[in-house]
Design a protein around this motif. Structure first.
Motif, short mmCIF file in Angstrom:
data_model
loop_
_atom_site.label_atom_id
_atom_site.label_comp_id
_atom_site.label_asym_id
_atom_site.label_seq_id
_atom_site.Cartn_x
_atom_site.Cartn_y
_atom_site.Cartn_z
N GLY C 44 1.36 -1.11 0.35
CA GLY C 44 0.15 0.15 0.19
C GLY C 44 0.83 1.14 0.30
N MET C 45 2.68 1.42 0.30
CA MET C 45 2.90 2.36 -0.14
C MET C 45 4.32 2.93 -0.91
N SER C 46 5.40 1.40 -1.08
CA SER C 46 6.20 1.14 -2.23
C SER C 46 6.34 0.43 -3.03
N ALA C 47 6.37 0.86 -4.54
CA ALA C 47 6.13 0.16 -5.35
C ALA C 47 6.18 -1.61 -4.97
N PRO C 48 4.78 -1.68 -5.46
CA PRO C 48 4.77 -3.02 -5.45
C PRO C 48 5.64 -4.17 -6.45
N ARG C 49 5.65 -5.45 -6.39
CA ARG C 49 6.91 -6.25 -7.05
C ARG C 49 5.82 -7.79 -7.38
N PHE C 50 6.54 -8.44 -8.44
CA PHE C 50 5.52 -9.19 -9.20
C PHE C 50 5.95 -10.23 -7.61
N ILE C 51 5.64 -10.93 -7.53
CA ILE C 51 6.01 -12.25 -6.47
C ILE C 51 5.14 -13.97 -6.95
N GLY C 52 4.50 -13.47 -8.43
CA GLY C 52 4.06 -14.79 -9.08
C GLY C 52 2.78 -15.13 -7.36
N LEU C 53 2.57 -16.71 -7.70
CA LEU C 53 1.66 -17.09 -6.32
C LEU C 53 2.31 -17.20 -4.40
N GLN C 54 3.11 -16.73 -4.86
CA GLN C 54 3.41 -16.33 -3.23
C GLN C 54 2.65 -16.64 -2.22
N ASN C 55 1.86 -15.14 -2.34
CA ASN C 55 1.18 -15.22 -1.05
C ASN C 55 0.45 -16.02 -0.75
N PHE C 56 -0.19 -16.84 -2.47
CA PHE C 56 -1.32 -18.31 -1.95
C PHE C 56 -0.21 -19.44 -1.54
N VAL C 57 0.75 -19.51 -1.39
CA VAL C 57 1.56 -20.54 -0.44
C VAL C 57 1.30 -20.14 0.55
N ASP C 58 2.05 -18.65 1.24
CA ASP C 58 2.34 -18.64 2.47
C ASP C 58 0.58 -18.75 3.08
N PHE C 59 -0.82 -18.54 1.99
CA PHE C 59 -1.37 -18.78 2.60
C PHE C 59 -1.46 -20.07 3.78
N PHE C 60 -0.98 -20.71 2.72
CA PHE C 60 -1.41 -22.11 3.77
C PHE C 60 -0.50 -22.18 4.68
N HIS C 61 0.35 -21.72 5.08
CA HIS C 61 0.90 -21.89 6.20
C HIS C 61 0.76 -21.08 7.40
N ASP C 62 -0.48 -20.16 7.51
CA ASP C 62 -0.69 -18.92 7.95
C ASP C 62 -1.54 -19.86 9.29
N ALA C 63 -0.74 -19.32 10.41
CA ALA C 63 -1.96 -20.87 11.07
C ALA C 63 -3.11 -19.34 11.47
N ARG C 64 -2.85 -18.11 11.42
CA ARG C 64 -3.98 -17.50 11.71
C ARG C 64 -4.65 -17.51 10.44
N ALA C 65 -4.27 -17.51 9.35
CA ALA C 65 -5.43 -17.99 8.23
C ALA C 65 -6.31 -18.91 8.91
N LYS C 66 -5.81 -20.08 9.41
CA LYS C 66 -6.15 -21.29 9.14
C LYS C 66 -7.17 -21.17 9.95
N LYS C 67 -7.29 -20.80 11.40
CA LYS C 67 -7.81 -20.55 12.41
C LYS C 67 -9.39 -19.88 11.44
N ASP C 68 -9.07 -18.57 10.74
CA ASP C 68 -9.99 -17.58 10.47
C ASP C 68 -10.87 -18.43 9.60
N VAL C 69 -10.12 -19.48 8.53
CA VAL C 69 -10.93 -20.68 8.05
C VAL C 69 -11.97 -21.60 8.45
N TYR C 70 -11.48 -21.91 9.61
CA TYR C 70 -12.03 -22.72 10.80
C TYR C 70 -13.47 -21.99 11.76
#
Lengths: 273, 443, 293
Positions: C44-70
């Motif tokens: 939201g501040m500095s210039a974004p960089r393209f990182i492909g599907l990295q965000n989606f990979v991170d999602f599957f290792h995110d404990a808080r996200a898992k709890k929220d899915v639950y």
């Protein structure tokens, strides 16, 4: 035997009504109590009938202005939805082609996308069209939100409407376009009532987007004014409740006016289609 | 057929009416986002519209009055206030989309680093500012001032003097004394909550971390290097995940209080309002809050004034001292992208006039940060001074913008809800969350 | 002239344009940009960089996200069946002729009229331990108030949220079922009665098959609504204590604010998938043909 059954039936529906009304009772109870009696102490279930809370809440929160803003946006948005969605529904239901088919499928799929996902790009868009803090941009946005479901309702309704009603008009020299506005549109009243209730309420209650795009104090809608009131006067329960009652009263009244056509419209638009 | 025509006509008229309605409303309603387009307006002088963006709900009404005064004194400039509950978050969306306020109360290190604010170092008002406040307003990286604070605020333990007197208690400076005080209240006054925590509002718990846990770091390193340590995430100095480090100790202490039943049972669901009410009506003996609470307490019970006591936070670790928050409050910054920086400065100067600062300070019941302002700011003046001399004065923490006090507070909620098996687990999770947020904006 | 006339005669082919233009501008265009953002590390501040599907990979290792899915799935699986069950029962009861039928229907629908935000505040007045309405009621009736910290405990708070959601929107579900019931021709029931079938039998063989369209609409809207739940949780628990009642929508907004713009948009994509997959499966299961209009 018959009497007990009737009695049981009425007891059942009375119970259902009560269950739905309890929170409204609590809200009114709080709103009508004197400030000294904030909490639910004592056994009396009757409030103090202290109407001055309403006056005070009204005066401190600019509710009048908020009501006007809410009315402008809700009425404007609802009219736009009715015009755009009914004509789209007509085109889709009557003149099936690849374009109309894909429009309809696209709208159906988009209905399932959580709006939160577009917050930042939408803000940039609103900024670039000069739409922040304006009624017209909020009306357009609210109308856009309501388009998919309303098109779905209208298309479903028009599909089961006999084609003959506009065909006779076309023979009389109307084009399909004019015959829709002159004839078909008037048969859509029940579904329009359903659209008015569903979308009107959605616009009236919109908080998530109004909070971003109507930031000026003079542009606040009712949900913004009520939540602002809650933040500023948090400790004063009676005033908070009074503000909440003021905020929801117009919605309740409008609903009671339109509800007669509601079931009919839903029946016709969604369930048969 | 006639009826149909009527219907069509009606909808046509409604549509026209609608268009006319919004067009008309649009023209006379203030529309700050299009101030650039005002040039074609008649008249030689165009009105400059300034947007003032604030996150301080308690000053909204007062600021409206001040703005009215400014607008009438300065024809040609029109300030408009905008309040948002989540101001520190909403401003991010504003910066990202280019809808930028001219002057704001939201100042964050990340935005300073991004060059979002105007350099105010050469403004004439600095000699009037208390040196300690000026130091807190100085960016540790560039040594410049991008913000100015009008007031000082303090936070510590508020206690009920009447209850203390009745039970023969004294202000506690060590953890054991503090706990003994709470225990005495619990034993002798079963109807009174010893320490009332407003845990539903995560910022109140975030404050506990900032003052108690970070208090250890802040007093060890001193103002300047502790600010640098937080801002640059110097983990060897912060020691967030160390056993018996600041976070671990804090978590242990808090759990001690919970296990001994020294806080309210509904510590996780009670609100700030509940806390104020319980304290002002004598149902709670102690709360952790800042001076901002005093005005509200007196609103709830005006006679309560004589019973309010204020003391520093006790030290939570052996070998450390008690702390009291004494920090810059009511900060203002002008944005670098503002189209009307001169007018914005004019408005800022107006706010900094002694007369207006006096009004502001007395309304907020908060001491001014300007030496030439004498305001009768509140009933706790003497007690506050005493607390400032008996505890180490600490400032707020510069957290990464992705790990706000709210986020930290939510982790404390988890702690109180028993979701961490050990206090060290909590400390590790805290460090992870902090690091993750810090990395998001430093790459 | 001829072209104009031709256009005028074929104007109906363009009647979907205003709707699609409006929707395209305010939804599809920002959405396309949003999808782009989800493939970057934008803060939201500095210039974004393209990182492909990295965000989606991170999602599957995110404990808080898992709890929220639950939490989100728990809320949806709790809400959708209960809403449908009670909505259907309510509709059966209120479909019978009796005095004041219209009034009762309106009353039952009324809670859905109020914004979930305000509703959340109202329920907070009711449920707060030690000082809420229910607490005082239980106290005055001497029913014991020991376990009254309903919102302070993660599990009971989730159940309370489901209950409130069902309570608020049962009227909505009911209206759709009522509409379905009213479109059943009476002759069907008469024929059934002649055959000597009982109430339960006619319910099973006539009523339920005839309200398939209502079931479809209800299940789909309930899945969409409950999987993107937001306001009522914000007002009632603020996602707490801790993150224990946080829903994915809340997480998305908080990440968006908290310098994780790219990641937040990626999570929103995941939420979209979570909504559309069960909807499609359900649609296929109920009726293969009818989904394509």
């Amino acid at each position: 035997m018959k009497n007990t059954r009737t009695f049981g039936k009425y007891a059942l529906v009375a119970g259902m009504s009560l269950l739905s009304l309890i929170p409204f009772y609590i809200l009114l109870y709080l709103a009508l109590n004197k400030p000294s009696r904030t909490l639910f102490n004592g056994l009396s279930l009757l409030p103090d009938f202290n109407f001055s809370n309403f006056l005070e809440a009204w005066a401190t929160s600019k509710m009048g202005l908020a009501t006007v803003n809410s009315l402008i946006i809700t009425i404007g948005g609802a009219i736009l939805i009715i015009l755009a969605a009914s004509s789209a529904g007509y085109a889709i239901a009557r003149y099936s082609n690849k374009f109309h088919q894909s429009v309809f499928n696209l709208l159906l799929i988009c209905m399932m996308i959580p709006a939160i996902i577009i917050t930042v790009p939408l803000y940039t868009l609103m900024k670039s069209i000069g739409g922040i803090n304006t009624h017209w941009a909020m009306i357009l946005l609210m109308a856009s939100n309501g388009i998919p479901f309303s098109v779905f309702l209208y298309a479903g309704f028009i599909k089961v409407l006999p084609r003959e009603i506009e065909e006779s008009a076309i023979i009389d020299g109307c084009t399909p376009f004019t015959s829709f506005w002159r004839v078909t549109f008037h048969f859509l009243r029940p579904v329009t009532a359903a659209v008015v209730i569903l979308q009107g309420l959605a616009i009236w209650n919109n908080y998530g987007q109004a909070v971003f795009f109507l930031q000026g104090q003079d542009m606040r809608t009712i949900p913004l004014a009520v939540s602002m009131f809650f933040q500023q006067y948090g400790a004063q329960w009676n005033l908070m409740a009074a503000a909440a009652v003021i905020g929801l009263a117009p919605a309740v009244v409008a609903f009671l006016i339109f509800q007669k056509y509601f079931v009919k419209g839903i029946t016709a638009g969604a369930v048969k289609g | 057929m006639r009826r149909k025509k009527l219907g069509l006509l009606l909808s046509g008229v409604m549509m026209l009416g609608l268009l006319a309605g919004c067009g008309g409303k649009n023209a006379d309603s203030p529309n700050p986002s299009s101030s650039a387009g005002m040039a074609q307006e008649t008249g030689p002088k165009e009105t400059v519209k300034l947007k003032f963006f604030t996150g301080k709900v308690e000053t909204v009404d007062l600021m409206n009055t001040l703005i009215q005064k400014f607008n009438s004194e300065n024809p040609g400039i029109e300030v408009e206030q905008e309040y948002q509950k989540d101001a520190s978050n909403v401003i991010k969306v504003k910066f990202a989309s280019g809808d930028i306020p001219d002057i704001t109360t939201v100042v964050e290190q990340d935005y300073i680093d991004q060059g979002k604010y105007l350099d105010l170092s050469n403004e004439p008002f600095w000699p009037r500012v208390l040196p300690a406040v000026k130091e807190l307003s100085t960016d540790v990286k560039s040594g410049k001032q991008y913000q100015v604070a009008t007031n000082v605020t303090m936070a510590g333990i508020f206690y009920n003097k009447k209850i203390f007197q009745e039970l023969g208690l004294k202000e506690a400076l060590t953890w054991n004394d503090f706990k003994a005080n709470l225990q005495a209240v619990k034993d002798k006054k079963p109807d009174v909550t010893p320490l009332f925590i407003a845990g539903r509002e995560s910022w109140t718990l975030g404050h506990l971390i900032e003052f108690l846990a970070h208090g250890i770091i802040k007093q060890d390193l001193g103002v300047k290097s502790s600010r640098e340590a937080f801002i640059n995430n110097e983990s060897d100095k912060l020691k967030f995940d160390q056993e018996n480090g600041p976070i671990d100790t804090f978590a242990k202490r808090l759990l001690e209080l919970q296990e001994a039943g020294l806080m309210n049972k509904d510590a996780l669901t009670a609100t700030y309002d509940n806390q104020k009410e319980a304290f002002a009506t004598g149902k709670a003996a102690m709360i952790s809050q800042g001076m901002w609470v005093v005005a509200d307490l007196l609103k709830i019970s005006p006679d309560f004034q004589i019973d309010i006591g204020f003391s520093p936070y006790p030290s939570i670790q052996d070998g450390t001292k008690p702390v009291v928050l004494s920090a810059d409050d009511s900060r203002y910054a002008i944005t670098a992208e503002s189209k009307h920086p001169e007018e914005a400065k004019k408005f800022l100067e107006f706010l900094l006039q002694p007369e207006n600062l006096k009004t502001y300070s007395e309304f907020l019941k908060s001491p001014p940060a300007f030496t030439d302002v004498t305001a009768d700011w509140g009933p706790l003046k003497d007690q506050a001074n005493q607390a400032l001399s008996s505890g180490v004065n600490i400032a707020f923490t510069d957290s990464p913008s992705g790990f706000s006090g709210d986020d930290a507070g939510r982790m404390v909620q988890e702690l109180l809800a028993g979701q961490y098996s050990t206090s060290l687990d909590f400390a590790k999770a805290y460090k992870d969350a902090w690091d993750k947020a810090w990395k998001a904006t430093h790459r | 002239m001829i072209i104009l006339r031709k256009l005028w005669n074929n104007l109906h082919l363009f009647m979907a344009l205003p709707a699609i233009l409006l929707f395209g501008l305010f939804f599809i265009y920002p959405l396309a940009q949003g999808i782009g953002i989800s493939l970057t590390d934008s803060n939201g501040m500095s210039a974004p960089r393209f990182i492909g599907l990295q965000n989606f990979v991170d999602f599957f290792h995110d404990a808080r996200a898992k709890k929220d899915v639950y939490n989100t799935v728990f809320f949806a699986i709790g809400s959708a069946p209960l809403l449908n069950l009670f909505g259907f029962l309510y509709a059966l009861i209120l479909d019978r002729p009796f005095k004041g039928k219209g009034f009762v229907r309106a009353v039952v629908y009324l809670p859905a009229v109020i914004s979930p935000l305000i509703m959340g505040y109202v329920w907070y007045f009711i449920l707060q331990p030690d000082r809420g309405f229910l607490y005082h009621l239980l106290e005055n009736l001497h029913l014991g108030t020991g376990g009254s910290d309903w919102l302070g405990n993660a599990h009971s708070a989730l159940i309370v949220l489901v209950f409130i959601n069902v309570w608020q929107f049962v009227g909505m579900t009911m209206i759709i079922y009522l509409a379905g019931l009213q479109s059943i021709p009476k002759e069907l029931y008469e024929a059934c009665e002649i055959d000597g079938a009982g109430y339960m039998k006619s319910l099973w063989y006539i009523t339920i098959p005839m309200v398939v369209q209502s079931i479809k609409i209800n299940v789909v809207t309930n899945i969409i609504g409950s999987l993107s739940v937001f306001e009522v949780i914000m007002a009632l628990t603020d996602g707490g204590p801790g993150y224990s009642t946080e829903s994915l929508s809340i997480y998305i907004l908080r990440m968006l604010y908290g310098s994780f713009t790219g990641y937040s948009t990626a999570v929103a994509m995941v939420l979209f998938a979570m909504i559309i997959i069960p909807v499609f499966i359900f649609m296929r299961y109920i009726n293969k043909k009818e989904f394509e209009m």
